[in-house]
Design a protein around this motif. Structure first.
Motif, short mmCIF file in Angstrom:
data_model
loop_
_atom_site.label_atom_id
_atom_site.label_comp_id
_atom_site.label_asym_id
_atom_site.label_seq_id
_atom_site.Cartn_x
_atom_site.Cartn_y
_atom_site.Cartn_z
N ASN A 259 66.20 142.35 69.39
CA ASN A 259 65.33 142.42 68.21
C ASN A 259 65.69 143.66 67.41
OD1 ASN A 259 63.32 141.93 66.37
ND2 ASN A 259 61.64 142.50 67.72
N PRO A 260 66.41 143.49 66.29
CA PRO A 260 66.73 142.27 65.54
C PRO A 260 67.71 141.36 66.29
CG PRO A 260 66.91 144.22 64.14
CD PRO A 260 66.80 144.71 65.53
N ALA A 261 67.66 140.06 65.96
CA ALA A 261 68.51 139.06 66.57
C ALA A 261 69.38 138.40 65.51
CB ALA A 261 67.67 138.01 67.29
N THR A 262 70.46 137.74 65.96
CA THR A 262 71.34 137.02 65.04
C THR A 262 71.38 135.53 65.34
OG1 THR A 262 73.23 137.59 66.45
CG2 THR A 262 72.79 139.04 64.56
N SER A 263 71.75 135.17 66.58
CA SER A 263 71.90 133.75 66.92
C SER A 263 71.01 133.28 68.06
CB SER A 263 73.36 133.46 67.29
OG SER A 263 73.76 134.27 68.39
N LEU A 282 56.08 133.92 55.11
CA LEU A 282 55.05 133.33 54.25
C LEU A 282 53.92 132.70 55.07
CD1 LEU A 282 57.29 131.66 51.51
CD2 LEU A 282 56.09 133.85 51.41
N GLY A 283 53.98 132.84 56.38
CA GLY A 283 52.94 132.30 57.23
C GLY A 283 53.15 130.85 57.62
N ARG A 284 54.28 130.25 57.24
CA ARG A 284 54.55 128.85 57.56
C ARG A 284 55.02 128.71 59.00
NH1 ARG A 284 58.42 128.03 52.39
NH2 ARG A 284 59.39 129.77 53.54
N GLN A 285 54.51 127.72 59.70
CA GLN A 285 54.90 127.49 61.10
C GLN A 285 56.28 126.85 61.14
OE1 GLN A 285 52.02 125.99 64.13
NE2 GLN A 285 53.46 124.30 64.33
N VAL A 286 57.20 127.46 61.90
CA VAL A 286 58.55 126.92 62.01
C VAL A 286 58.84 126.40 63.41
CG1 VAL A 286 59.43 128.41 60.19
CG2 VAL A 286 59.48 129.22 62.56
N TRP A 287 57.96 126.70 64.38
CA TRP A 287 58.13 126.20 65.74
C TRP A 287 56.81 126.31 66.49
CZ3 TRP A 287 57.27 128.21 70.55
CH2 TRP A 287 57.78 127.50 71.64
N ALA A 288 56.57 125.40 67.44
CA ALA A 288 55.39 125.47 68.30
C ALA A 288 55.71 124.79 69.62
CB ALA A 288 54.18 124.81 67.64
N GLY A 289 55.11 125.27 70.71
CA GLY A 289 55.35 124.67 72.00
C GLY A 289 54.60 125.37 73.10
N ALA A 290 54.89 125.02 74.35
CA ALA A 290 54.27 125.63 75.52
C ALA A 290 55.33 125.80 76.59
CB ALA A 290 53.13 124.76 76.05
N THR A 291 55.08 126.71 77.55
CA THR A 291 56.08 127.02 78.56
C THR A 291 55.55 126.77 79.96
OG1 THR A 291 57.57 128.71 79.44
CG2 THR A 291 55.41 129.44 78.68
N THR A 292 56.44 126.41 80.86
CA THR A 292 56.10 126.28 82.28
C THR A 292 56.72 127.42 83.08
OG1 THR A 292 58.02 124.85 82.63
CG2 THR A 292 55.92 123.78 82.15
N ALA A 293 57.47 128.27 82.41
CA ALA A 293 58.12 129.41 83.06
C ALA A 293 57.80 130.68 82.29
CB ALA A 293 59.63 129.18 83.13
N GLY A 294 58.29 131.81 82.78
CA GLY A 294 57.97 133.08 82.15
C GLY A 294 58.97 133.52 81.11
N THR A 295 60.01 132.71 80.85
CA THR A 295 61.05 133.09 79.90
C THR A 295 61.34 131.94 78.96
OG1 THR A 295 62.09 134.60 81.49
CG2 THR A 295 63.43 133.88 79.63
N TRP A 296 61.45 132.25 77.67
CA TRP A 296 61.86 131.28 76.67
C TRP A 296 63.14 131.75 76.01
CZ3 TRP A 296 56.47 130.76 73.93
CH2 TRP A 296 55.71 129.79 74.60
N SER A 297 63.98 130.81 75.61
CA SER A 297 65.17 131.14 74.83
C SER A 297 65.19 130.27 73.58
CB SER A 297 66.44 130.89 75.66
OG SER A 297 66.50 131.78 76.76
N PHE A 298 65.50 130.90 72.46
CA PHE A 298 65.51 130.20 71.18
C PHE A 298 66.89 130.32 70.55
CE2 PHE A 298 61.15 131.63 71.82
CZ PHE A 298 60.42 130.49 71.55
N ASP A 299 67.38 129.21 69.99
CA ASP A 299 68.59 129.22 69.17
C ASP A 299 68.14 129.42 67.73
OD1 ASP A 299 70.91 128.86 67.80
OD2 ASP A 299 71.37 126.87 68.61
N VAL A 300 68.32 130.61 67.21
CA VAL A 300 67.83 130.94 65.87
C VAL A 300 68.98 131.15 64.88
CG1 VAL A 300 65.69 131.96 66.74
CG2 VAL A 300 67.72 133.40 66.51
N GLY A 301 70.17 130.73 65.27
CA GLY A 301 71.32 130.96 64.41
C GLY A 301 71.21 130.31 63.05
N ALA A 302 70.55 129.13 62.97
CA ALA A 302 70.44 128.41 61.70
C ALA A 302 69.17 128.77 60.93
CB ALA A 302 70.49 126.91 61.96
#
Length: 327
Positions: A259-263, A282-302
């Protein structure tokens, strides 16, 4: 002397000992005029926060808004700075929390507590905030919203327009204020280290520690503004809105990296079953979900480059974290 008289006298003496000799036995909000309803003169122009009974202008020109206003500048709900019905009654106050043209520019308002805080004795805190913006006066439409909006304590009132920013607070908002419709309640618990006599409202952190988000790209004022209402400080949690607020925590096990991130962005430390959403500047939701583990990974390159807010909910506790995407 009758037994009934003795009983009555003893009861009266006990009441005196409990509620006069030890006045804190009767819990109360230590903030006078907490909803800004009482006033000396109806406001008619900016910079009149001290017209609200007991409240003081601690730095620059904090504002007072009341539906008694006759010229719409300081009216409720619509005024020069924005549109917001009062959380309680018909009045509230407001301050500038950030100005991109003036480094560390802040407005503060404060009030003397009904009685000083006791060092080492926990106090419970709550207050409501709402962002200014979209007012009828174009020059006072605010471009940004910020985090770090809160309250802190002092032993004496401030005067003048300059001086050190504390860079700390007893309770504050940990993410940029996004809700432009409802009042957001902030709560916290604080153990004072001195017999503080004043509570102060505003952003008490420097620009380097304050996160900003774009709120209105067409706004003329390159700063941020917030309304305050329903301010509470008490030794009894039942006196303040502890169950209804966005709680402040002293520790944070959640890590966003890099953080900051690129991809790619990894979020660690979240409990299983945590619900989350990500919002852009702008406050717009771009993703939502729930987790079953303690770690999430996001592909934010696009994803578009800029600032985002991760909002998480677990066991009815809500937290928010800011991250930035760069080239």
């Amino acid at each position: 002397m009758s037994w009934n008289y003795l009983n009555t006298s003893m009861a009266a003496m006990l009441c005196w000992l409990l509620c006069v000799a030890a006045p804190r036995c009767a819990a109360q909000n230590l903030v006078p005029n907490p909803s800004f309803e009482e006033y000396t003169i109806c406001p008619d122009s900016p910079g009149q926060a001290d017209l609200s009974t007991s409240w003081l202008k601690f730095r620059w020109t904090p504002d007072y808004f009341n539906s008694c206003n006759a010229n719409d500048y300081c009216d409720v709900p619509r005024n020069a700075f924005g549109y917001q019905p009062a959380a309680t009654g018909s009045a509230y106050a407001g301050v500038v929390t950030y100005d991109s043209l003036q480094t560390d520019f802040r407005e503060y308002l404060g009030v003397e507590l009904i009685e000083p805080l006791s060092p080492g004795l926990s106090v419970y805190l709550s207050f409501k905030i709402a962002p200014g913006g979209w007012g009828w006066y174009a020059a006072q439409r605010f471009r940004y919203t910020t985090d770090r909006i809160g309250m802190f304590f002092t032993t004496q009132p401030w005067s003048g327009t300059v001086g050190p920013i504390p860079n700390t607070a007893a309770a504050y908002l940990e993410y940029p204020l996004l809700d432009t419709v409802n009042w957001t309640t902030i709560t916290g618990t604080y153990i004072p280290d001195s017999a503080y006599t004043y509570v102060v409202l505003g952003n008490s952190f420097r620009d380097s520690l304050t996160n900003t988000l774009l709120q209105d790209g067409s706004a003329a004022y390159p700063g941020a503004y917030v309304y305050f209402d329903d301010v509470c400080v008490s030794v009894n949690p039942d006196d303040c809105l502890m169950a209804a607020g966005v709680r402040q925590y002293a520790t944070d096990a959640v890590v966003l990296a890099p953080n900051p991130a690129t991809s790619a962005l990894t979020v660690r430390g979240l409990a299983p079953g945590t619900r989350a959403s990500i919002h852009d500047a702008l406050g717009r939701q771009v993703w939502a979900g729930a987790t079953t583990a303690g770690t999430w990974s996001f592909d934010v390159g696009a994803w578009a480059r800029g600032t985002y807010v991760l909002r998480v909910v677990h066991d009815e506790v809500r937290r928010s974290y800011t991250f930035v995407l760069v080239e």
